[in-house]
Design a protein around this motif. Structure first.
Motif, short mmCIF file in Angstrom:
data_model
loop_
_atom_site.label_atom_id
_atom_site.label_comp_id
_atom_site.label_asym_id
_atom_site.label_seq_id
_atom_site.Cartn_x
_atom_site.Cartn_y
_atom_site.Cartn_z
N GLY A 18 0.87 -1.19 0.06
CA GLY A 18 -0.11 0.07 -0.02
C GLY A 18 0.94 1.08 -0.14
N ILE A 19 0.01 2.46 -0.29
CA ILE A 19 0.91 3.70 -0.26
C ILE A 19 0.93 4.26 1.07
CG2 ILE A 19 0.73 6.07 -1.02
CD1 ILE A 19 -0.41 4.90 -3.84
N MET A 20 1.87 4.76 1.85
CA MET A 20 1.99 5.42 3.12
C MET A 20 0.85 6.33 3.07
SD MET A 20 4.32 3.28 4.18
CE MET A 20 5.88 2.34 3.97
N GLY A 21 0.15 6.44 4.14
CA GLY A 21 -0.83 7.58 4.62
C GLY A 21 -1.80 7.62 3.64
N PHE A 22 -2.20 6.61 3.05
CA PHE A 22 -3.11 6.58 1.93
C PHE A 22 -3.88 5.30 2.17
CE2 PHE A 22 -5.37 5.47 -2.17
CZ PHE A 22 -6.05 7.03 -2.09
N HIS A 23 -3.17 3.96 2.26
CA HIS A 23 -3.78 2.83 2.50
C HIS A 23 -3.26 2.18 3.55
CE1 HIS A 23 -3.34 2.40 -2.24
NE2 HIS A 23 -4.40 2.26 -2.13
N ILE A 24 -2.17 2.58 4.11
CA ILE A 24 -1.67 2.12 5.41
C ILE A 24 -0.82 3.15 6.07
CG2 ILE A 24 -1.11 -0.17 4.54
CD1 ILE A 24 1.65 0.54 3.85
N ASP A 25 -0.78 3.04 7.31
CA ASP A 25 -0.09 3.99 8.17
C ASP A 25 1.16 4.78 7.49
OD1 ASP A 25 -2.08 3.85 10.04
OD2 ASP A 25 -0.78 2.66 11.34
N GLY A 26 1.07 6.07 7.61
CA GLY A 26 2.17 6.97 6.71
C GLY A 26 3.21 7.74 8.01
N PHE A 27 3.39 8.73 7.45
CA PHE A 27 4.76 9.26 8.22
C PHE A 27 4.33 10.75 9.05
CE2 PHE A 27 6.59 7.51 4.12
CZ PHE A 27 7.35 6.46 4.77
N ALA A 28 3.25 10.87 9.33
CA ALA A 28 2.75 12.08 9.93
C ALA A 28 3.00 11.66 11.41
CB ALA A 28 1.64 12.75 9.59
N ARG A 29 3.89 11.11 12.13
CA ARG A 29 4.27 11.06 13.40
C ARG A 29 5.77 10.97 13.67
NH1 ARG A 29 3.75 4.25 12.73
NH2 ARG A 29 3.99 4.34 10.28
N ASP A 30 5.99 11.20 15.15
CA ASP A 30 7.37 11.48 15.50
C ASP A 30 8.30 10.46 15.05
OD1 ASP A 30 7.10 14.08 16.80
OD2 ASP A 30 5.70 13.16 18.32
N ILE A 31 8.06 9.08 15.33
CA ILE A 31 8.95 8.01 15.11
C ILE A 31 8.26 6.92 14.19
CG2 ILE A 31 10.30 6.24 16.20
CD1 ILE A 31 10.20 8.25 18.71
N VAL A 32 9.15 6.29 13.36
CA VAL A 32 8.45 5.07 12.54
C VAL A 32 9.63 4.19 12.40
CG1 VAL A 32 9.15 6.45 10.29
CG2 VAL A 32 7.25 4.65 10.45
N ASN A 33 9.18 3.20 12.45
CA ASN A 33 10.24 1.85 12.05
C ASN A 33 9.94 1.60 10.43
OD1 ASN A 33 11.16 1.82 14.48
ND2 ASN A 33 10.40 -0.19 15.17
N LEU A 34 10.87 1.38 9.50
CA LEU A 34 10.84 1.03 8.28
C LEU A 34 11.82 -0.05 8.00
CD1 LEU A 34 8.73 2.25 6.26
CD2 LEU A 34 10.68 3.72 5.49
N PRO A 35 11.60 -0.66 7.01
CA PRO A 35 12.61 -1.72 6.39
C PRO A 35 13.61 -0.68 5.87
CG PRO A 35 10.82 -2.48 5.55
CD PRO A 35 10.25 -1.28 6.28
N ALA A 36 14.91 -1.20 6.11
CA ALA A 36 15.95 -0.18 5.51
C ALA A 36 16.14 0.00 4.37
CB ALA A 36 17.34 -0.81 6.39
N ARG A 37 15.76 -1.03 3.61
CA ARG A 37 15.71 -1.10 2.07
C ARG A 37 14.94 0.08 1.56
NH1 ARG A 37 10.98 -3.37 0.14
NH2 ARG A 37 10.16 -4.46 1.76
N LEU A 38 13.80 0.59 2.35
CA LEU A 38 12.96 1.85 1.89
C LEU A 38 13.49 3.10 2.19
CD1 LEU A 38 9.63 0.07 2.41
CD2 LEU A 38 10.76 0.43 0.33
N THR A 39 14.78 3.22 2.63
CA THR A 39 15.15 4.63 2.93
C THR A 39 16.46 4.94 1.91
OG1 THR A 39 16.83 3.62 4.52
CG2 THR A 39 14.85 4.47 5.29
N ILE A 40 16.53 6.04 1.56
CA ILE A 40 17.46 6.67 0.78
C ILE A 40 18.38 7.72 1.55
CG2 ILE A 40 18.00 7.72 -1.46
CD1 ILE A 40 14.62 6.27 -1.29
N PRO A 41 19.59 7.60 1.58
CA PRO A 41 20.57 8.44 2.31
C PRO A 41 20.15 10.00 1.74
CG PRO A 41 21.90 6.66 1.94
CD PRO A 41 20.55 6.52 1.26
#
Ligand SMILES: [Zn+2]
Length: 340
Positions: free
Chosen positions: A110-133
């Motif tokens: 799903g799309i974050m914040g649309f189908h599933i919980d998104g990023f408008a929160r202080d802290i979030v856990n995420l698979p490292a592969r979904l982050t870009i430096p």
């Protein structure tokens, strides 16, 4: 921790949620710094009957942050690193994901914040592969415009429309978040840019941003102006995201063999198509959604080199709804960014 949740159509509530557990294997824990708004947030806020989702839902699809903790088996990231987050929960296993083309994931969660919980929160856990430096020198606010807006434009212009130096492009809604990015990227490549705006003030700003020609679509039919400006030839590429109101005019603006690339339909999803015109004029119509990991990295490199996103407004987390209403009113020039 604070989290902004959608509890019903057009109703947001700032709530206090327990922070996530320490990151598990392959995950990172991220302190969110900024969330940029897009039309997808507005679609979600208004409510979409066909979207499968459960409320309450933490909103926010496009964000930047800082690594707070790293789980086991994560390499290349450490606490304190600035990152942006991919806007969809892709599987990481299918062939498109393995090739970094996560926007074609075959098992997307799903799309974050649309189908599933998104990023408008202080802290979030995420698979490292979904982050870009985020490279040094790029602010959290600017970086927040990379994982959806800037990278979508990268994907549209370069992967899909294959825009070349010296070509002429029509960029619709030059005052929008992606419109401002498209004007800048096309100019940087060495293209002639024609753009449409809804008022003269935005027209001046679009010119200052580099647009060669500005059309106020409220005063004149843009397809007529495009033909006039191109000595009846038409443009090589149309950058579409307005949809129903402009789609046919956009086709009429193309030269023979021209490319129309679209990533949105803010004025409505349905348009008719003259098939004879399509094949006789040899148009190429390309749908584009989201971006690859490479597009996001490329967008961040461009930001580091000085191609800065146009920020219309910054609002606090508690004013997220006000930001969405501003986006809905179309009284924006550039991006609206929510800061923490
Ligand atoms: Zn996948």
């Amino acid at each position: 921790m604070r989290a902004l949740t959608l509890i019903a159509d057009r109703q947001l509530e700032l709530v206090d949620l327990p922070p996530p557990p320490p990151p598990s294997a392959g995950e990172v824990q991220i302190r969110v710094k900024a969330v940029a708004l897009n039309h997808i947030d507005l679609w979600g806020f208004r409510g979409m009957a066909f979207a499968k989702r459960k409320l309450p839902l933490v909103v926010g699809a496009e964000a930047s942050g800082e690594i707070a903790a790293v789980g086991p088996d994560v390499s290349g990231l450490k606490a304190g690193d600035a990152v942006v987050m991919y806007g969809a929960l892709t599987c990481g296993q299918c062939r498109p994901c393995r090739e970094g083309r996560d926007n074609l994931c075959e098992n997307v969660g799903g799309i974050m914040g649309f189908h599933i919980d998104g990023f408008a929160r202080d802290i979030v856990n995420l698979p490292a592969r979904l982050t870009i430096p985020v490279p040094p020198g790029v602010s959290a606010t600017d970086a927040a415009c990379a994982p959806i807006a800037f990278s979508t434009v990268e994907h549209m212009l370069f992967d899909n429309a294959r825009l070349e130096p010296g070509e002429t492009i029509l960029v619709h809604a030059g005052g929008s978040g992606i419109g401002t990015a498209a004007i800048q990227m096309a100019k940087q490549l060495g293209c002639t840019v024609i753009t449409t705006v809804g008022d003269d003030d935005k027209g001046l700003k679009a010119k200052a941003l580099g647009a060669d020609h500005v059309i106020n679509y409220r005063n004149e039919r843009f397809e007529h102006m495009v033909r006039k400006l191109t000595a009846k030839k038409g443009v090589d590429v149309v950058f579409e995201h307005v949809g129903a109101d402009t789609f046919n005019g956009s086709l009429l603006s193309l030269k023979r063999g021209g490319r129309l690339v679209t990533c949105g339909a803010t004025s409505g999803p349905t348009a008719s198509l003259n098939l004879m015109q399509l094949f006789q004029q040899q148009y190429r119509i390309i749908g584009s959604f989201g971006a690859s990991m490479r597009n996001i990295r490329d967008a961040l490199v461009k930001m580091q080199a000085g191609l800065r996103p146009v920020i219309d407004t910054q609002v606090d987390l508690a004013d997220f709804a006000r930001g969405l209403e501003r986006l809905e009113s179309r009284q924006v020039f550039g991006k609206i960014v929510v800061t923490f």
